[in-house]
Design a protein around this motif. Structure first.
Motif, PDB file in Angstrom:
ATOM      1  N   THR A  32     -14.301  16.715  -6.263  1.00  0.00           N
ATOM      2  CA  THR A  32     -14.041  15.529  -5.458  1.00  0.00           C
ATOM      3  C   THR A  32     -14.528  15.784  -4.033  1.00  0.00           C
ATOM      4  O   THR A  32     -14.763  16.931  -3.640  1.00  0.00           O
ATOM      5  CB  THR A  32     -12.534  15.209  -5.433  1.00  0.00           C
ATOM      6  OG1 THR A  32     -11.844  16.291  -4.808  1.00  0.00           O
ATOM      7  CG2 THR A  32     -11.988  14.997  -6.837  1.00  0.00           C
ATOM      8  N   ALA A  33     -14.680  14.738  -3.263  1.00  0.00           N
ATOM      9  CA  ALA A  33     -15.123  14.895  -1.872  1.00  0.00           C
ATOM     10  C   ALA A  33     -14.118  15.728  -1.082  1.00  0.00           C
ATOM     11  O   ALA A  33     -14.500  16.567  -0.257  1.00  0.00           O
ATOM     12  CB  ALA A  33     -15.302  13.526  -1.227  1.00  0.00           C
ATOM     13  N   PHE A  34     -12.834  15.528  -1.345  1.00  0.00           N
ATOM     14  CA  PHE A  34     -11.787  16.291  -0.661  1.00  0.00           C
ATOM     15  C   PHE A  34     -11.948  17.786  -0.928  1.00  0.00           C
ATOM     16  O   PHE A  34     -11.940  18.605  -0.009  1.00  0.00           O
ATOM     17  CB  PHE A  34     -10.415  15.804  -1.141  1.00  0.00           C
ATOM     18  CG  PHE A  34      -9.256  16.554  -0.539  1.00  0.00           C
ATOM     19  CD1 PHE A  34      -8.827  16.255   0.732  1.00  0.00           C
ATOM     20  CD2 PHE A  34      -8.608  17.536  -1.263  1.00  0.00           C
ATOM     21  CE1 PHE A  34      -7.761  16.947   1.292  1.00  0.00           C
ATOM     22  CE2 PHE A  34      -7.548  18.230  -0.724  1.00  0.00           C
ATOM     23  CZ  PHE A  34      -7.114  17.934   0.563  1.00  0.00           C
ATOM     24  N   ALA A  35     -12.123  18.144  -2.202  1.00  0.00           N
ATOM     25  CA  ALA A  35     -12.261  19.552  -2.578  1.00  0.00           C
ATOM     26  C   ALA A  35     -13.540  20.155  -2.007  1.00  0.00           C
ATOM     27  O   ALA A  35     -13.541  21.304  -1.531  1.00  0.00           O
ATOM     28  CB  ALA A  35     -12.239  19.692  -4.087  1.00  0.00           C
ATOM     29  N   GLU A  36     -14.621  19.415  -2.036  1.00  0.00           N
ATOM     30  CA  GLU A  36     -15.887  19.931  -1.530  1.00  0.00           C
ATOM     31  C   GLU A  36     -15.853  20.122  -0.020  1.00  0.00           C
ATOM     32  O   GLU A  36     -16.434  21.078   0.503  1.00  0.00           O
ATOM     33  CB  GLU A  36     -17.037  19.007  -1.931  1.00  0.00           C
ATOM     34  CG  GLU A  36     -17.303  18.991  -3.424  1.00  0.00           C
ATOM     35  CD  GLU A  36     -17.654  20.362  -3.968  1.00  0.00           C
ATOM     36  OE1 GLU A  36     -18.474  21.075  -3.342  1.00  0.00           O
ATOM     37  OE2 GLU A  36     -17.100  20.728  -5.007  1.00  0.00           O
ATOM     38  N   ASN A  37     -15.177  19.228   0.699  1.00  0.00           N
ATOM     39  CA  ASN A  37     -15.042  19.395   2.152  1.00  0.00           C
ATOM     40  C   ASN A  37     -14.284  20.675   2.473  1.00  0.00           C
ATOM     41  O   ASN A  37     -14.687  21.449   3.350  1.00  0.00           O
ATOM     42  CB  ASN A  37     -14.337  18.194   2.776  1.00  0.00           C
ATOM     43  CG  ASN A  37     -15.261  17.018   2.930  1.00  0.00           C
ATOM     44  OD1 ASN A  37     -16.465  17.160   3.006  1.00  0.00           O
ATOM     45  ND2 ASN A  37     -14.682  15.840   2.967  1.00  0.00           N
ATOM     46  N   TRP A  38     -13.170  20.904   1.792  1.00  0.00           N
ATOM     47  CA  TRP A  38     -12.385  22.119   2.035  1.00  0.00           C
ATOM     48  C   TRP A  38     -13.157  23.361   1.624  1.00  0.00           C
ATOM     49  O   TRP A  38     -13.092  24.394   2.293  1.00  0.00           O
ATOM     50  CB  TRP A  38     -11.034  22.056   1.331  1.00  0.00           C
ATOM     51  CG  TRP A  38     -10.035  21.369   2.194  1.00  0.00           C
ATOM     52  CD1 TRP A  38      -9.596  20.098   2.077  1.00  0.00           C
ATOM     53  CD2 TRP A  38      -9.398  21.914   3.356  1.00  0.00           C
ATOM     54  NE1 TRP A  38      -8.709  19.820   3.094  1.00  0.00           N
ATOM     55  CE2 TRP A  38      -8.580  20.913   3.891  1.00  0.00           C
ATOM     56  CE3 TRP A  38      -9.453  23.147   3.991  1.00  0.00           C
ATOM     57  CZ2 TRP A  38      -7.805  21.117   5.032  1.00  0.00           C
ATOM     58  CZ3 TRP A  38      -8.684  23.342   5.125  1.00  0.00           C
ATOM     59  CH2 TRP A  38      -7.875  22.335   5.629  1.00  0.00           C
ATOM     60  N   ASN A  39     -13.889  23.296   0.534  1.00  0.00           N
ATOM     61  CA  ASN A  39     -14.690  24.435   0.095  1.00  0.00           C
ATOM     62  C   ASN A  39     -15.727  24.798   1.159  1.00  0.00           C
ATOM     63  O   ASN A  39     -15.905  25.973   1.486  1.00  0.00           O
ATOM     64  CB  ASN A  39     -15.372  24.106  -1.231  1.00  0.00           C
ATOM     65  CG  ASN A  39     -16.088  25.284  -1.814  1.00  0.00           C
ATOM     66  OD1 ASN A  39     -15.649  26.412  -1.673  1.00  0.00           O
ATOM     67  ND2 ASN A  39     -17.200  25.023  -2.466  1.00  0.00           N
ATOM     68  N   LEU A  82     -13.922  26.337   4.319  1.00  0.00           N
ATOM     69  CA  LEU A  82     -13.453  27.704   4.092  1.00  0.00           C
ATOM     70  C   LEU A  82     -14.618  28.682   3.958  1.00  0.00           C
ATOM     71  O   LEU A  82     -14.517  29.831   4.396  1.00  0.00           O
ATOM     72  CB  LEU A  82     -12.547  27.750   2.861  1.00  0.00           C
ATOM     73  CG  LEU A  82     -11.218  27.005   3.025  1.00  0.00           C
ATOM     74  CD1 LEU A  82     -10.457  26.993   1.709  1.00  0.00           C
ATOM     75  CD2 LEU A  82     -10.381  27.617   4.123  1.00  0.00           C
ATOM     76  N   ALA A  83     -15.730  28.236   3.379  1.00  0.00           N
ATOM     77  CA  ALA A  83     -16.913  29.093   3.282  1.00  0.00           C
ATOM     78  C   ALA A  83     -17.469  29.399   4.672  1.00  0.00           C
ATOM     79  O   ALA A  83     -17.832  30.547   4.959  1.00  0.00           O
ATOM     80  CB  ALA A  83     -17.973  28.418   2.422  1.00  0.00           C
ATOM     81  N   VAL A 139     -18.102  33.334   9.197  1.00  0.00           N
ATOM     82  CA  VAL A 139     -17.902  33.689  10.612  1.00  0.00           C
ATOM     83  C   VAL A 139     -17.018  34.933  10.732  1.00  0.00           C
ATOM     84  O   VAL A 139     -17.296  35.830  11.530  1.00  0.00           O
ATOM     85  CB  VAL A 139     -17.306  32.495  11.391  1.00  0.00           C
ATOM     86  CG1 VAL A 139     -16.848  32.912  12.775  1.00  0.00           C
ATOM     87  CG2 VAL A 139     -18.328  31.378  11.484  1.00  0.00           C
ATOM     88  N   ILE A 140     -15.968  35.009   9.927  1.00  0.00           N
ATOM     89  CA  ILE A 140     -15.097  36.184   9.956  1.00  0.00           C
ATOM     90  C   ILE A 140     -15.862  37.428   9.514  1.00  0.00           C
ATOM     91  O   ILE A 140     -15.703  38.505  10.094  1.00  0.00           O
ATOM     92  CB  ILE A 140     -13.842  35.954   9.091  1.00  0.00           C
ATOM     93  CG1 ILE A 140     -12.945  34.915   9.760  1.00  0.00           C
ATOM     94  CG2 ILE A 140     -13.091  37.247   8.855  1.00  0.00           C
ATOM     95  CD1 ILE A 140     -11.802  34.442   8.901  1.00  0.00           C
TER      96      ILE A 140
END
Length: 46
Positions: free
Chosen positions: A10-17, A20-21, A26-27
């Motif tokens: 879903t768009a929600f899941a892909e945005n969070w993925n 977080l990536a 960056v970390i």
């Protein structure tokens, strides 16, 4: 009333993925700069 799907591609899941990536990348780069070792060296793989 129809509920929004929270699992799957879903768009929600892909945005969070993506967020977080980017955070993980960056970390990882910051850790390399602080320690002077690459990620593989830190894990003992090189």
């Amino acid at each position: 009333m129809m509920e929004k799907e929270k699992f799957g591609f879903t768009a929600f899941a892909e945005n969070w993925n993506g967020r977080l990536a980017m955070l993980g990348f960056v970390i990882g780069v910051a850790t390399e700069l602080v320690t002077g070792k690459g990620i593989l060296a830190q894990l003992g793989l090189m």
